[in-house]
Motif scaffolding. Sequence first.
Motif, PDB file in Angstrom:
ATOM      1  N   TRP A  50      17.153   2.418   1.538  1.00 30.62           N
ATOM      2  CA  TRP A  50      16.810   3.005   0.240  1.00 30.62           C
ATOM      3  C   TRP A  50      17.222   4.464   0.205  1.00 30.62           C
ATOM      4  N   TYR A 109       5.819   4.017  -4.036  1.00 28.12           N
ATOM      5  CA  TYR A 109       5.935   2.576  -4.235  1.00 28.12           C
ATOM      6  C   TYR A 109       6.787   1.886  -3.173  1.00 28.12           C
ATOM      7  N   LEU A 110       7.550   2.698  -2.446  1.00 30.28           N
ATOM      8  CA  LEU A 110       8.389   2.138  -1.380  1.00 30.28           C
ATOM      9  C   LEU A 110       7.724   2.205  -0.017  1.00 30.28           C
ATOM     10  N   LEU A 143      17.512   5.428  -7.820  1.00 31.79           N
ATOM     11  CA  LEU A 143      17.171   4.701  -6.606  1.00 31.79           C
ATOM     12  C   LEU A 143      18.303   3.757  -6.246  1.00 31.79           C
ATOM     13  N   ASP A 187       6.855   9.729  -6.707  1.00 32.36           N
ATOM     14  CA  ASP A 187       6.190   8.522  -7.233  1.00 32.36           C
ATOM     15  C   ASP A 187       6.909   7.253  -6.786  1.00 32.36           C
ATOM     16  N   VAL A 188       8.233   7.296  -6.886  1.00 32.01           N
ATOM     17  CA  VAL A 188       9.022   6.129  -6.475  1.00 32.01           C
ATOM     18  C   VAL A 188       8.846   5.902  -4.972  1.00 32.01           C
ATOM     19  N   TRP A 198       4.770  -5.041  -6.195  1.00 31.26           N
ATOM     20  CA  TRP A 198       6.071  -5.447  -6.766  1.00 31.26           C
ATOM     21  C   TRP A 198       6.956  -6.198  -5.776  1.00 31.26           C
ATOM     22  N   LEU A 257      19.301   1.805  -9.641  1.00 33.49           N
ATOM     23  CA  LEU A 257      18.488   1.861 -10.851  1.00 33.49           C
ATOM     24  C   LEU A 257      18.003   3.281 -11.083  1.00 33.49           C
ATOM     25  N   PHE A 258      17.715   3.552 -12.338  1.00 37.42           N
ATOM     26  CA  PHE A 258      17.137   4.852 -12.669  1.00 37.42           C
ATOM     27  C   PHE A 258      15.708   4.634 -13.151  1.00 37.42           C
ATOM     28  N   TYR A 259      14.803   5.417 -12.615  1.00 39.90           N
ATOM     29  CA  TYR A 259      13.411   5.355 -13.048  1.00 39.90           C
ATOM     30  C   TYR A 259      13.001   6.721 -13.592  1.00 39.90           C
ATOM     31  N   PRO A 260      12.257   6.749 -14.702  1.00 39.82           N
ATOM     32  CA  PRO A 260      11.899   8.045 -15.300  1.00 39.82           C
ATOM     33  C   PRO A 260      10.715   8.695 -14.580  1.00 39.82           C
ATOM     34  N   ASN A 261      10.655   8.563 -13.291  1.00 35.67           N
ATOM     35  CA  ASN A 261       9.537   9.104 -12.512  1.00 35.67           C
ATOM     36  C   ASN A 261      10.080  10.027 -11.426  1.00 35.67           C
ATOM     37  N   PRO A 262       9.268  11.001 -11.009  1.00 35.87           N
ATOM     38  CA  PRO A 262       9.730  11.873  -9.927  1.00 35.87           C
ATOM     39  C   PRO A 262       9.904  11.087  -8.623  1.00 35.87           C
ATOM     40  N   LEU A 303      19.582   0.827  -3.531  1.00 33.88           N
ATOM     41  CA  LEU A 303      19.225  -0.121  -2.474  1.00 33.88           C
ATOM     42  C   LEU A 303      20.499  -0.741  -1.921  1.00 33.88           C
TER      43      LEU A 303
END
Lengths: 108, 149
Positions: free
Chosen positions: B94, B21-22, B105, B17-18, B31, B9-14, B107
């Motif tokens: 990850w 969350y991990l 990201l 930040d991702v 989540w 997946l692509f997230y618009p966050n640096p 997985l």
Amino acid sequence: MEQHRLDAFQVIADPSRRQILHLLSKDSLTINSLAENFDMSRPAVSKHIKVLYNAGFISIQDIGRERHCILKQDGFKELQQWLEYFDAFWGSKLKKLEVLLNEKSTKK
Amino acid sequence: MAKIIQHQLFYPNPPQDVWDYLTNAELMAQWLMPNDFIPVLGHEFQFKTKAMPDIDFDGIIYCKILEIDPPQTLSYSWKFGPGDGTLTDSVVSWTLNEKDNGTELQLIHRGFAGSETMTIFTMMDEGWLKNIQKILKLLNTTTNGTTQA
């Protein structure tokens, strides 16, 4: 012989049983010809065959005078069920993460 | 037949930040699942979710951090079972890559019941059809078709 029923993963956790499945993936074999591939005794091989049979990985057919072991999909389906479960699990969790990260990036 | 679980997946966050969350227990709980994760190599932790007796799952996932390299790679073992002490082994990995002002990201969840499991899946893919045909032939020539294939 009372055999505790093992789940699909426990069944294939054993290297000899994986070897049996591997041999059967090429051709169906009699219990005797399967046993020839192993150093262990024939009763030991039979025990593994019984475990595979109980878990739905193989079926046993009497063809002529011989008992033939044949691969069966049921056992593999149970493994597949787990993969599908976790696949869907991650799919939905990652969507949730996406929502959280989107909220975070728009707040900035 | 799927041999491996893989999501990208692509997230618009640096990446940082991702990564948070991990690897932050509180953020992960938002989540993923409640857990006692600490970002330390070798740390053992658990995820807890609802039990699902239908598929022999007691709702606890036993994990251990196998690799941690912030903010790029993280992997942990992922063991689960019916609650009688037997556990099925697998590994969750990850990978984070900075890309287009965001993070890609990946997985990968694999290794169910040992690495050779996937070899069996491969074998099933390759050999299954041929095998079925061979069996049908064999059965047709030697029996009167008492079994439904």
